[in-house]
Write a protein that holds these residues in place. Structure first.
Motif, PDB file in Angstrom:
ATOM      1  N   VAL A   1      28.951  64.142  36.242  1.00 13.25           N
ATOM      2  CA  VAL A   1      29.928  64.965  35.524  1.00 13.25           C
ATOM      3  C   VAL A   1      29.480  65.199  34.089  1.00 13.25           C
ATOM      4  O   VAL A   1      29.569  66.322  33.556  1.00 13.25           O
ATOM      5  N   GLY A   2      28.968  64.138  33.437  1.00 14.67           N
ATOM      6  CA  GLY A   2      28.526  64.262  32.043  1.00 14.67           C
ATOM      7  C   GLY A   2      27.363  65.209  31.886  1.00 14.67           C
ATOM      8  O   GLY A   2      27.310  65.986  30.915  1.00 14.67           O
TER       9      GLY A   2
ATOM     10  N   SER B   1      28.266  72.820  27.906  1.00 12.28           N
ATOM     11  CA  SER B   1      28.726  72.879  26.515  1.00 12.28           C
ATOM     12  C   SER B   1      27.593  73.271  25.573  1.00 12.28           C
ATOM     13  O   SER B   1      27.795  74.044  24.630  1.00 12.28           O
ATOM     14  N   SER B   2      26.391  72.756  25.818  1.00 13.83           N
ATOM     15  CA  SER B   2      25.241  73.084  24.976  1.00 13.83           C
ATOM     16  C   SER B   2      24.877  74.560  25.094  1.00 13.83           C
ATOM     17  O   SER B   2      24.544  75.212  24.097  1.00 13.83           O
ATOM     18  N   ILE B   3      24.946  75.089  26.315  1.00 13.74           N
ATOM     19  CA  ILE B   3      24.654  76.516  26.521  1.00 13.74           C
ATOM     20  C   ILE B   3      25.691  77.371  25.796  1.00 13.74           C
ATOM     21  O   ILE B   3      25.355  78.374  25.151  1.00 13.74           O
ATOM     22  N   LEU B   4      26.965  76.996  25.911  1.00 11.86           N
ATOM     23  CA  LEU B   4      28.014  77.728  25.194  1.00 11.86           C
ATOM     24  C   LEU B   4      27.816  77.649  23.690  1.00 11.86           C
ATOM     25  O   LEU B   4      28.007  78.647  22.968  1.00 11.86           O
TER      26      LEU B   4
ATOM     27  N   GLY C   1      42.562  73.472  38.433  1.00 14.36           N
ATOM     28  CA  GLY C   1      42.750  72.891  39.751  1.00 14.36           C
ATOM     29  C   GLY C   1      42.376  71.441  39.885  1.00 14.36           C
ATOM     30  O   GLY C   1      42.443  70.878  40.985  1.00 14.36           O
ATOM     31  N   GLY C   2      41.944  70.811  38.806  1.00 12.20           N
ATOM     32  CA  GLY C   2      41.572  69.402  38.863  1.00 12.20           C
ATOM     33  C   GLY C   2      40.321  69.177  39.686  1.00 12.20           C
ATOM     34  O   GLY C   2      39.547  70.106  39.953  1.00 12.20           O
ATOM     35  N   GLY C   3      40.104  67.940  40.100  1.00  8.76           N
ATOM     36  CA  GLY C   3      38.911  67.628  40.875  1.00  8.76           C
ATOM     37  C   GLY C   3      37.650  67.704  40.036  1.00  8.76           C
ATOM     38  O   GLY C   3      37.699  67.799  38.799  1.00  8.76           O
ATOM     39  N   PHE C   4      36.514  67.673  40.704  1.00  6.06           N
ATOM     40  CA  PHE C   4      35.235  67.659  40.009  1.00  6.06           C
ATOM     41  C   PHE C   4      35.053  68.916  39.161  1.00  6.06           C
ATOM     42  O   PHE C   4      34.709  68.828  37.971  1.00  6.06           O
ATOM     43  N   TYR C   5      35.286  70.088  39.754  1.00  8.29           N
ATOM     44  CA  TYR C   5      35.055  71.338  39.036  1.00  8.29           C
ATOM     45  C   TYR C   5      36.061  71.532  37.906  1.00  8.29           C
ATOM     46  O   TYR C   5      35.707  72.041  36.835  1.00  8.29           O
ATOM     47  N   GLY C   6      37.312  71.122  38.121  1.00 11.48           N
ATOM     48  CA  GLY C   6      38.303  71.243  37.063  1.00 11.48           C
ATOM     49  C   GLY C   6      37.962  70.384  35.863  1.00 11.48           C
ATOM     50  O   GLY C   6      38.104  70.823  34.712  1.00 11.48           O
ATOM     51  N   VAL C   7      37.497  69.153  36.112  1.00 15.61           N
ATOM     52  CA  VAL C   7      37.110  68.262  35.023  1.00 15.61           C
ATOM     53  C   VAL C   7      35.898  68.811  34.278  1.00 15.61           C
ATOM     54  O   VAL C   7      35.850  68.800  33.036  1.00 15.61           O
ATOM     55  N   VAL C   8      34.903  69.301  35.019  1.00 16.09           N
ATOM     56  CA  VAL C   8      33.697  69.838  34.387  1.00 16.09           C
ATOM     57  C   VAL C   8      34.038  71.051  33.524  1.00 16.09           C
ATOM     58  O   VAL C   8      33.549  71.178  32.390  1.00 16.09           O
ATOM     59  N   ILE C   9      34.882  71.940  34.042  1.00 17.47           N
ATOM     60  CA  ILE C   9      35.276  73.124  33.269  1.00 17.47           C
ATOM     61  C   ILE C   9      36.024  72.704  32.004  1.00 17.47           C
ATOM     62  O   ILE C   9      35.777  73.228  30.909  1.00 17.47           O
ATOM     63  N   GLY C  10      36.937  71.749  32.146  1.00 17.16           N
ATOM     64  CA  GLY C  10      37.689  71.276  30.978  1.00 17.16           C
ATOM     65  C   GLY C  10      36.792  70.639  29.936  1.00 17.16           C
ATOM     66  O   GLY C  10      36.928  70.905  28.733  1.00 17.16           O
ATOM     67  N   LEU C  11      35.855  69.799  30.369  1.00 19.52           N
ATOM     68  CA  LEU C  11      34.936  69.151  29.434  1.00 19.52           C
ATOM     69  C   LEU C  11      34.015  70.168  28.767  1.00 19.52           C
ATOM     70  O   LEU C  11      33.730  70.084  27.567  1.00 19.52           O
ATOM     71  N   ALA C  12      33.524  71.133  29.552  1.00 15.64           N
ATOM     72  CA  ALA C  12      32.592  72.128  29.013  1.00 15.64           C
ATOM     73  C   ALA C  12      33.258  73.016  27.964  1.00 15.64           C
ATOM     74  O   ALA C  12      32.641  73.377  26.956  1.00 15.64           O
TER      75      ALA C  12
ATOM     76  N   GLY D   1      42.362  64.064  36.484  1.00 16.47           N
ATOM     77  CA  GLY D   1      40.930  64.295  36.636  1.00 16.47           C
ATOM     78  C   GLY D   1      40.485  64.343  38.084  1.00 16.47           C
ATOM     79  O   GLY D   1      41.005  65.124  38.888  1.00 16.47           O
ATOM     80  N   LEU D   2      39.528  63.488  38.417  1.00 18.14           N
ATOM     81  CA  LEU D   2      38.947  63.476  39.750  1.00 18.14           C
ATOM     82  C   LEU D   2      39.964  62.994  40.780  1.00 18.14           C
ATOM     83  O   LEU D   2      40.918  62.284  40.462  1.00 18.14           O
TER      84      LEU D   2
END
Length: 264
Positions: free
Chosen positions: A66-67, A74-77, A119-130, A204-205
Motif C-alpha cells: 500500500v505504501g 503522490s510523488s507523480i502528482l 469505496g474503502g478497501g485496498f483501492y480506496g485506501v491507496v486513492i485516499g493516501l495518494a 481502511g482495508l
C-alpha cells in the motif's frame, strides 16, 4: 552508506518473509488458541489459533505494498503540480491555493473522507493516501523549480527558442529528481502509519485482510484478559518498519546532499 544498506537489508527481509508465508500458516487452529509467546509461536497465537508472527509479517508486507503504490502516486502528482506551477503565474497561484487548501484541513479527516468516498478497501485506501500526501513535497519541488528557472542556462535555452516542455524535460526534471526520490522515501512511512490508523478505525482495508490496523483493532477486546502479545508485537513491528523507512529516507537525503545539515 552502512545505515542505508542495513535499512534496505532489514526491509528486504520483511518483504521476503511476508511473501514466503503461505495461506496454510494463516488458517484457524482452535486447538492452539490463545497461546502465549513460546519457541513454537514466537509472537503467540490469537483467539482462533492463528500464528501471530505469520499474520504480522503478512500484514507488514501488505502495508509495504500500500505504501509503495500510495507514495509513488503522490510523488507523480507532486511532480505534475510543481511543473504546472512553473508554467505561468496563473497556474502557480492555482497550485499554491490547492496546496494551502489541502494543508488547511486536518489530514486524517480528509484521508477518511476520500477513502470512504472511494469505496474503502485496498483501492480506496491507496486513492485516499495518494490524494493527501502530495502537498508537502509539491511545495518543496515548486520552490526548487522556481529557483532553477532563474538560472542562466535556462534563460539561454528560452532565448534559443526551446519549448517549455523541452526545458521541463531537460533542465527542471533532472534537477528535482533527487528531491523527488527522497520525498518518495519520506512519504512512505507516513503513508503506512496513516493506512494503519484508518484501518484501525474501520475506514481502511477489509477485515478479511491481515493488515496491521485490523490486527490491532481486533486485539483491543482481548487486552483486558491478559493477551498482551496480540497488540504488542504487531505494534512494535509496525514502529520498527516505519523507523527503518524513515532512517533510509533521511540517510539517502544526507547522502545526496551532505551539506544539507550545514544549510539548515
Amino acid at each position: 552508506m552502512i545505515k542505508i544498506a542495513v535499512s534496505v537489508l532489514f526491509l528486504l527481509a520483511i518483504i521476503i518473509s511476508g511473501m514466503s508465508i503461505t495461506d496454510e500458516r494463516l488458517l484457524i487452529h482452535m486447538e492452539g488458541k490463545n497461546e502465549a509467546p513460546s519457541w513454537n509461536h514466537v509472537f503467540g497465537t490469537d483467539w482462533l489459533g492463528r500464528d501471530m508472527l505469520a499474520r504480522t509479517l503478512k500484514g507488514l508486507t501488505l502495508s509495504i505494498g500500500v505504501g509503495i503504490v500510495a507514495a509513488l502516486t503522490s510523488s507523480i502528482l507532486a511532480l505534475f503540480f510543481s511543473l504546472l506551477a512553473s508554467w505561468n503565474r496563473m497556474w502557480d497561484r492555482f497550485v499554491t491555493w490547492l496546496i494551502d487548501l489541502f494543508l488547511s484541513v486536518p489530514h486524517i479527516v480528509v484521508l477518511i473522507l476520500i477513502s470512504f468516498a472511494a469505496g474503502g478497501g485496498f483501492y480506496g485506501v491507496v486513492i485516499g493516501l495518494a490524494l493527501t500526501h502530495w502537498p508537502s513535497i509539491t511545495r518543496i519541488l515548486r520552490a526548487e523549480i522556481l529557483q532553477i528557472k532563474t538560472a542562466e542556462y535556462v534563460n539561454i535555452s528560452m532565448k534559443l527558442g526551446k519549448s517549455k516542455l523541452w526545458i521541463a524535460r531537460n533542465h527542471l526534471f533532472p534537477h528535482v529528481f533527487p528531491q523527488l526520490f527522497v520525498g518518495f522515501l519520506l512519504i512512505f512511512p507516513h503513508a503506512i502509519l496513516h493506512e494503519a490508523a484508518i484501518t484501525f478505525l474501520g475506514f481502511g482495508l477489509s477485515p478479511e485482510q491481515p493488515a496491521i490496523g485490523i490486527i490491532l483493532s481486533e486485539s483491543m477486546r482481548y487486552l483486558s484478559v491478559g493477551m498482551w502479545w496480540l497488540a504488542f508485537f504487531p505494534g512494535l513491528a509496525l514502529l520498527v518498519m516505519v523507523s527503518l523507512f524513515d532512517m533510509l529516507g533521511k540517510n539517502v537525503k544526507r547522502f545526496i546532499d551532505p551539506f544539507d545539515g550545514m544549510k539548515s
